[in-house]
Scaffold this active site. Sequence first.
Site, mmCIF file in Angstrom:
data_model
loop_
_atom_site.group_PDB
_atom_site.id
_atom_site.type_symbol
_atom_site.label_atom_id
_atom_site.label_comp_id
_atom_site.label_asym_id
_atom_site.label_seq_id
_atom_site.Cartn_x
_atom_site.Cartn_y
_atom_site.Cartn_z
ATOM 1 N N HIS A 77 -31.948 5.998 -32.038
ATOM 2 C CA HIS A 77 -31.959 4.750 -32.961
ATOM 3 C C HIS A 77 -33.623 3.886 -32.851
ATOM 4 C CE1 HIS A 77 -30.176 1.402 -34.694
ATOM 5 N NE2 HIS A 77 -30.587 0.493 -33.808
ATOM 6 N N SER A 133 -32.555 -1.906 -37.718
ATOM 7 C CA SER A 133 -31.105 -1.896 -37.251
ATOM 8 C C SER A 133 -30.647 -3.315 -37.905
ATOM 9 C CB SER A 133 -31.405 -2.098 -35.564
ATOM 10 O OG SER A 133 -30.164 -1.839 -35.133
#
Length: 315
Positions: A293, A138
């Site tokens: 995610h 991320s």
Amino acid sequence: MRFLQRSLRPVYAPLLHPKHTARIQLSNATPLPAWTRSFHASASWRALDLAYRLHDHNGDAKGDPIVIIHGLFGSKRNNQSVANAFARILSRPVYAIDTRNHGESPHDTTHNYTALADDVEAFLKKHDLKNATLIGHSMGAKTVMTLALRNPDSCANIIPVDNAPVDAALSSDFPKYAEGMKRVEQAKPKSQKEADKILEPYAKDLPVRQFLLTNLGRPEPSAPLKFRIPIQTLARSLDDMADFPFTNPDEVRFSKRALFIRGTKSPYVSDETLPIIGRFFPRFELVDIDSGHWVISEKPEEFIKAVVNFLQEKE
């Protein structure tokens, strides 16, 4: 365990996808720096001395180093299990680091990808880490991409996890998390249970709340709980976390190997971003993992397998 086959993408995508050309323009965005071999010549801030934990399989891991970087609101603690696995399986020392404004690293009012990557470059130099593999999730993914593009000689290869080299709005969850963490701090809770109840309207999933609350600590006995990270600074930096400091792959490119790992249920690396990934990183490979995610925590075995297979391959 479901492991999707990697596929090698074309060396150069012929056109930028329209999604990439319609970039988010931030009124307070910093000007793009000229590409140079050294960050320090163009940086206007000081690199911070980052906290880290070394995983070296009791001293038996002697190979080329691996540096693993967490995402926004995370810390080196998030990557302990996978770092230990890499050190054991690959016999390579793994440095799990805390970025600026996270974990045990220093705080600073500047929090953007150029500053984050500058810190990592300084870390590599300080610890004399050559031929390193840089892994980032991320926020960490955009950090390693930034460093690789700014200074291709700084590493041997990179593994960005669930992020792409484009300007793209963060999931609406992240501003909610930041707001919830502000509310927790304002309430001065005495217990984790109390903090969790305050945070629940802003982060519905218990694993996410548990992840965010790992940043909570007690400064001194009997004092209210307080976040170790500067919530206000990070909240102000959310636009910068959506940004990417490079816009033109014709000017800067990383020609070494790169493995992009994405969660198939996550929006951050859509098929539309693959052409621009191919232009910035012409030797990139892609692994899809059936997750959201939070790829590393959701599917650690599949993540480890993908990384190990990539790193055990011959150039």
